[in-house]
Design an enzyme around this catalytic site. Sequence first.
Site, PDB file in Angstrom:
ATOM      1  CE1 TYR A   1       0.408 -18.058  46.780  1.00 22.53           C
ATOM      2  CE2 TYR A   1       1.954 -17.376  47.999  1.00 22.53           C
ATOM      3  CZ  TYR A   1       1.177 -17.376  47.379  1.00 22.53           C
ATOM      4  OH  TYR A   1       1.102 -15.908  46.424  1.00 22.53           O
TER       5      TYR A   1
ATOM      6  CG  ASP B   1      -5.393 -24.292  48.639  1.00 22.72           C
ATOM      7  OD1 ASP B   1      -4.175 -23.639  49.360  1.00 22.72           O
ATOM      8  OD2 ASP B   1      -5.976 -24.566  47.940  1.00 22.72           O
TER       9      ASP B   1
ATOM     10  CE  LYS C   1      -2.950 -22.152  41.339  1.00 22.87           C
ATOM     11  NZ  LYS C   1      -2.280 -21.161  40.611  1.00 22.87           N
TER      12      LYS C   1
HETATM   13  P1  KE4 Z   1      -3.853 -16.406  43.595  1.00 25.44           P
HETATM   14  O1  KE4 Z   1      -4.317 -15.877  44.838  1.00 25.44           O
HETATM   15  O2  KE4 Z   1      -2.659 -16.926  42.827  1.00 25.44           O
HETATM   16  O3  KE4 Z   1      -5.123 -16.610  42.539  1.00 25.44           O
HETATM   17  O4  KE4 Z   1      -4.357 -18.670  44.222  1.00 25.44           O
HETATM   18  C1  KE4 Z   1      -3.151 -19.019  45.900  1.00 25.44           C
HETATM   19  C2  KE4 Z   1      -2.997 -19.842  45.559  1.00 25.44           C
HETATM   20  C3  KE4 Z   1      -3.619 -20.777  46.659  1.00 25.44           C
HETATM   21  N1  KE4 Z   1      -3.727 -22.171  47.113  1.00 25.44           N
HETATM   22  C4  KE4 Z   1      -2.449 -22.703  46.055  1.00 25.44           C
HETATM   23  C5  KE4 Z   1      -2.701 -23.992  46.467  1.00 25.44           C
HETATM   24  C6  KE4 Z   1      -1.936 -21.733  45.471  1.00 25.44           C
HETATM   25  O5  KE4 Z   1      -0.953 -22.728  44.039  1.00 25.44           O
HETATM   26  C7  KE4 Z   1      -2.343 -20.864  44.395  1.00 25.44           C
HETATM   27  C8  KE4 Z   1      -1.218 -19.790  43.866  1.00 25.44           C
HETATM   28  N2  KE4 Z   1       0.050 -20.502  43.156  1.00 25.44           N
HETATM   29  C9  KE4 Z   1       1.048 -20.236  42.561  1.00 25.44           C
HETATM   30  C10 KE4 Z   1       1.645 -21.150  41.950  1.00 25.44           C
HETATM   31  N3  KE4 Z   1       3.502 -21.406  42.910  1.00 25.44           N
HETATM   32  C11 KE4 Z   1      -0.244 -18.522  41.048  1.00 25.44           C
HETATM   33  C12 KE4 Z   1       0.933 -18.236  40.475  1.00 25.44           C
HETATM   34  C13 KE4 Z   1       1.898 -17.281  41.748  1.00 25.44           C
HETATM   35  O6  KE4 Z   1       2.209 -16.674  42.496  1.00 25.44           O
HETATM   36  O7  KE4 Z   1       2.122 -16.104  40.359  1.00 25.44           O
END
Ligand code: KE4
Length: 435
Positions: free
Chosen positions: A144, A239, A267
Site C-alpha cells: 500500500y 516506499d 510517519k
Molecule cells: P499516509 O498518506 O497515510 O500518511 O501514508 C500512506 C502510506 C504510504 N506508504 C506506506 C508504506 C504506508 O504504510 C502508508 C500508510 N499506512 C497506513 C497503515 N496501513 C496508515 C493508516 C491509515 O491508513 O489510517
Amino acid sequence: MQRKYSEELFEQAKRYIPGGVNSPVRAFKSVGGNPVFIKRAKGAHLFDEDGNMYIDLINSWGPMILGHAYPPIIEAVYQASINSFSYGAPTRMEVEMAKLICDIVPSIEKVRMVNSGTEATMSAIRAARGYTNRNKIIKFAGCYHGHGDSFLVEAGSGALTFGTPNSAGVTEGTAKDTLSLPFNDINAVKQAVAQNKSQIAAIILEPIVGNMGCVPAEKEFLQALRQICTQEGIVLIFDEVMTGFRISLGGAQEYYGVIPDMTTLGKIIGGGLPVGAYGGKAEIMDCVAPVGKVYQAGTLSGNPIAMTAGYTTLRILADNPDLLNQLNKKASAIGEGIKNNLKKLGLNYQFNQVGSMFTLFFTNVPVTNLDTAMTSNTQLFARYFQYHLNNGVYLAPSQFEAMFVSYAISDEDIEKIIKVNYDALVHIHEVEHTQ
Ligand code: KE4
C-alpha cells in the site's frame, strides 16, 4: 471494560464524518465492534474517553517510535509554536531537516517535504515519469502506497495484464498504466519488463511490507530488482513510509544493503505531525519544480512545527545509535514470547517479524506475499483482536497490518503482552471448539 463515552462519540461521529472516522481502518470494520476514542497518551500507553488504559502496539501506525508525549519533543514543539505555526516561506528548520535526511538515508541526495505518505508516493511517481518520460509503473499486490489513484489498482485479469481500479473513482485510464505483480516474484517482474520494453518509469515497493501484515522482501528479490532497474533505466522507489528510521536509522535500504533511486518517507519523519517526504538522486529530484518541469507544491510543506517535531525525533535517533538496538531487543522479547506461546499450545500460525515490526498471521502457510497472507483466518483474528482490546492491549484492527513497538515500552508491558497473547490464543480456540 465499559466504553460508554466512546460509543456515544462514535454515534455522533457517524452523523458528521463518513463512517465516523477520518481514515477507514480506524472504524474496526474488519474486527467488528466499535472503535475506542482515545483521549490522551503517554509513553507506551493510550487512555480512552472512558479512562481505560491500553498498551499501544500501533503507535499511530509507526510515528510514535519514542513513545507518546516524549518530553524533549513536546518542549521543542512548544518553543517553535510561540513563534507562530506557519509562514509559507522558507525557514532554517527546513534546511536542517533536509540536511539531516540526506546525511541519514543512503539513497537521498535531495529531498522535498510534503504532508503525508500519500503525497510523497504520488509525487515520487510523477517525478519518475517526468525523469524517464515513460508512463507505466509496477507495484506489488499487498503493498500500500497511500490513496493516490495510480496505486488503487489491483492485478488485471492475467497476472501480467495492466491493472483494474480497486476503488471507485479511479479511472481505467489511470489504472491501465499500473501493473500489479506478486510480491517477491522476480520472474513476474522480468516478464513484465520484457513485455513493456522502455515503457516502465518506475518500480515501487515496500521493502518490508507492513500493509499486508509484516512481510519482508527476500534479499535476492531486492538485489535482482536493483539490477533490472539499473539495466533498463527504470527508477527503483523504496516506499519507506513505515520502515524509514525504524528498521535501522537508514531504513530498510540500509538493513538490506540495496540502494534505490528514490525513497518515500512519512510517519516517524513527522514525529506524529503530518509530514511526508520524497527524495533520491539529485538528477531525478532536479526534475521537480521550480528547477524542472515536474510540478508539485504544498501550502504547509515544510511546516515549521511539523519540521520541529520530526527533526527532534530524527536527531534523538541519530544521536543515540544504540536506541534502535534497544528497541529491537524489546520487540524481539515480545516475538520470542509469542513464539513460545504458539509452541506451548501446539499452534503453527505464522509469526513474521523484522526489528520492531511484526504480525501474527492466523494461517499455517508461510506468508511471503498477498496470496499466502490471504489464507489467514480473519474471523479468528477478529476474536483475538477483541480479546486483546478487552484486556488492555491495543493491536492494529486488521489481520493485514503490522504492529509497531515504541521505545517507551517497559518490561512489565512486555510481560503483559505475552500473557494476553497466550490467554487470547486459548480463549479463541475454546470458543471455536464450543461453537
Ligand atoms: P499516509 O498518506 O497515510 O500518511 O501514508 C500512506 C502510506 C504510504 N506508504 C506506506 C508504506 C504506508 O504504510 C502508508 C500508510 N499506512 C497506513 C497503515 N496501513 C496508515 C493508516 C491509515 O491508513 O489510517
